[in-house]
Motif scaffolding. Sequence first.
Motif, PDB file in Angstrom:
ATOM      1  N   UNK A 141       0.912  -1.057   0.025  1.00 22.97           N
ATOM      2  CA  UNK A 141      -0.131  -0.060   0.032  1.00 22.97           C
ATOM      3  C   UNK A 141       0.929   1.138   0.010  1.00 22.97           C
ATOM      4  N   UNK A 142       1.996   1.249   0.851  1.00 19.47           N
ATOM      5  CA  UNK A 142       3.061   2.394   1.115  1.00 19.47           C
ATOM      6  C   UNK A 142       3.388   2.629  -0.323  1.00 19.47           C
ATOM      7  N   UNK A 143       3.968   1.651  -1.170  1.00 19.41           N
ATOM      8  CA  UNK A 143       4.616   1.678  -2.471  1.00 19.41           C
ATOM      9  C   UNK A 143       3.537   2.440  -3.546  1.00 19.41           C
ATOM     10  N   UNK A 144       2.335   1.875  -3.544  1.00 20.48           N
ATOM     11  CA  UNK A 144       1.370   2.296  -4.418  1.00 20.48           C
ATOM     12  C   UNK A 144       0.786   3.296  -4.240  1.00 20.48           C
ATOM     13  N   UNK A 145       0.777   3.908  -2.974  1.00 23.38           N
ATOM     14  CA  UNK A 145       0.431   5.363  -2.537  1.00 23.38           C
ATOM     15  C   UNK A 145       1.738   6.469  -3.141  1.00 23.38           C
ATOM     16  N   UNK A 146       2.660   5.811  -3.938  1.00 24.02           N
ATOM     17  CA  UNK A 146       3.651   6.902  -4.586  1.00 24.02           C
ATOM     18  C   UNK A 146       3.366   7.214  -5.919  1.00 24.02           C
ATOM     19  N   UNK A 147       2.045   6.459  -6.267  1.00 26.52           N
ATOM     20  CA  UNK A 147       1.257   6.787  -7.719  1.00 26.52           C
ATOM     21  C   UNK A 147       0.320   7.876  -7.635  1.00 26.52           C
ATOM     22  N   UNK A 148       0.125   8.589  -8.739  1.00 30.02           N
ATOM     23  CA  UNK A 148      -1.157   9.450  -8.642  1.00 30.02           C
ATOM     24  C   UNK A 148      -2.560   8.649  -8.593  1.00 30.02           C
ATOM     25  N   UNK A 149      -3.764   9.626  -7.958  1.00 35.27           N
ATOM     26  CA  UNK A 149      -4.729   8.831  -7.806  1.00 35.27           C
ATOM     27  C   UNK A 149      -5.028   8.077  -9.201  1.00 35.27           C
ATOM     28  N   UNK A 150      -5.701   7.166  -9.084  1.00 33.17           N
ATOM     29  CA  UNK A 150      -6.309   6.097 -10.217  1.00 33.17           C
ATOM     30  C   UNK A 150      -5.160   5.414 -11.005  1.00 33.17           C
ATOM     31  N   UNK A 152      -2.787   3.269  -9.929  1.00 35.12           N
ATOM     32  CA  UNK A 152      -2.575   1.840  -9.793  1.00 35.12           C
ATOM     33  C   UNK A 152      -3.607   0.998 -10.355  1.00 35.12           C
ATOM     34  N   UNK A 153      -4.949   1.435 -10.469  1.00 32.95           N
ATOM     35  CA  UNK A 153      -5.977   0.856 -11.110  1.00 32.95           C
ATOM     36  C   UNK A 153      -5.542   0.580 -12.653  1.00 32.95           C
ATOM     37  N   UNK A 154      -5.228   1.665 -13.289  1.00 32.21           N
ATOM     38  CA  UNK A 154      -5.014   1.723 -14.591  1.00 32.21           C
ATOM     39  C   UNK A 154      -3.553   0.700 -14.867  1.00 32.21           C
ATOM     40  N   UNK A 155      -2.465   0.754 -14.124  1.00 32.57           N
ATOM     41  CA  UNK A 155      -1.490  -0.131 -14.174  1.00 32.57           C
ATOM     42  C   UNK A 155      -1.736  -1.561 -14.072  1.00 32.57           C
ATOM     43  N   UNK A 156      -2.787  -1.916 -13.000  1.00 34.35           N
ATOM     44  CA  UNK A 156      -3.183  -3.295 -12.865  1.00 34.35           C
ATOM     45  C   UNK A 156      -3.645  -3.732 -14.132  1.00 34.35           C
ATOM     46  N   UNK A 157      -4.715  -3.094 -14.740  1.00 31.51           N
ATOM     47  CA  UNK A 157      -5.391  -3.273 -15.920  1.00 31.51           C
ATOM     48  C   UNK A 157      -4.228  -3.566 -17.189  1.00 31.51           C
ATOM     49  N   UNK A 158      -3.318  -2.728 -17.321  1.00 30.15           N
ATOM     50  CA  UNK A 158      -2.434  -2.645 -18.605  1.00 30.15           C
ATOM     51  C   UNK A 158      -1.592  -3.982 -18.235  1.00 30.15           C
ATOM     52  N   UNK A 159      -1.373  -4.093 -16.965  1.00 30.84           N
ATOM     53  CA  UNK A 159      -0.247  -5.327 -16.618  1.00 30.84           C
ATOM     54  C   UNK A 159      -1.016  -6.743 -16.869  1.00 30.84           C
ATOM     55  N   UNK A 160      -2.243  -6.829 -16.377  1.00 22.37           N
ATOM     56  CA  UNK A 160      -2.939  -7.965 -16.567  1.00 22.37           C
ATOM     57  C   UNK A 160      -3.254  -8.363 -17.803  1.00 22.37           C
ATOM     58  N   UNK A 161      -3.618  -7.119 -18.696  1.00 23.43           N
ATOM     59  CA  UNK A 161      -3.943  -7.519 -20.131  1.00 23.43           C
ATOM     60  C   UNK A 161      -2.662  -8.137 -20.872  1.00 23.43           C
ATOM     61  N   UNK A 162      -1.534  -7.400 -20.486  1.00 22.34           N
ATOM     62  CA  UNK A 162      -0.256  -7.590 -21.109  1.00 22.34           C
ATOM     63  C   UNK A 162       0.044  -8.978 -20.623  1.00 22.34           C
ATOM     64  N   UNK A 163       0.179  -9.264 -19.354  1.00 23.34           N
ATOM     65  CA  UNK A 163       0.432 -10.810 -18.948  1.00 23.34           C
ATOM     66  C   UNK A 163      -0.320 -11.741 -19.573  1.00 23.34           C
ATOM     67  N   UNK A 164      -1.581 -11.642 -19.781  1.00 22.55           N
ATOM     68  CA  UNK A 164      -2.473 -12.730 -20.460  1.00 22.55           C
ATOM     69  C   UNK A 164      -1.822 -12.841 -21.598  1.00 22.55           C
ATOM     70  N   UNK A 165      -1.519 -11.716 -22.303  1.00 27.03           N
ATOM     71  CA  UNK A 165      -1.063 -11.966 -23.930  1.00 27.03           C
ATOM     72  C   UNK A 165       0.329 -12.534 -23.895  1.00 27.03           C
ATOM     73  N   UNK A 166       0.979 -12.346 -22.769  1.00 28.94           N
ATOM     74  CA  UNK A 166       2.654 -12.931 -23.059  1.00 28.94           C
ATOM     75  C   UNK A 166       2.245 -14.312 -22.668  1.00 28.94           C
ATOM     76  N   UNK A 167       1.338 -14.758 -21.790  1.00 26.47           N
ATOM     77  CA  UNK A 167       1.173 -16.103 -21.349  1.00 26.47           C
ATOM     78  C   UNK A 167       0.894 -16.944 -22.326  1.00 26.47           C
ATOM     79  N   UNK A 168       0.110 -16.347 -23.375  1.00 25.76           N
ATOM     80  CA  UNK A 168      -0.468 -16.991 -24.629  1.00 25.76           C
ATOM     81  C   UNK A 168       0.801 -17.182 -25.807  1.00 25.76           C
TER      82      UNK A 168
END
Length: 173
Positions: A141-150, A152-168
């Motif tokens: 939580x401390x580390x994610x609080x270094x990001x601007x509001x919103x 962390x959520x955008x980053x999670x979505x982008x990383x989740x999508x990228x990871x799914x494609x990499x795993x395929x």
Amino acid sequence: MTAADLPPDFVDGVRAAWTRERPDLDVRTQGVFGRLSRVGLRVHDELVAVYRRHGLAEGDFDVLATLRRAGAPYAHSCGELAEHTLVTSGGMTKRVDRLEGAGLVRRRVSEHDGRGRVVELTERGRDVIDAAFTDHVANQHRLLALLDEGDAEVLEVVLKRWLARLEDLPPTS
């Protein structure tokens, strides 16, 4: 806002040097991969520092956390542990030996297969991983609080999508 709107950083310097030396290549990709690598290294150091405060190495934390999230009776075979932590069975044996020596896990005969052995958390191991995991989540939580509001959520979505494609992707060998 784009990356160009932010002050230059180390990665910008590396990319500029490569652009100068190899103008035939499009090195814009280094903006993502260079920063991803540097963020990963810094985050890794921040996470491992918390594990150390609890007397754990990163691999120890992984094993204890895997056992704890398995639910009661907090046990897995060495093979299952290796599968969950992406470690070879030989590497897992060394980790379990170390954790057993510290009194955090014990080996016992499997209830389902009298020939099989399982590794389970001791009461002390459960106390250690519960305290370490509590601090780990607070640290995240401390580390994610270094990001601007919103962000962390955008980053999670982008990383989740990228990871799914990499795993395929088929493995590159």
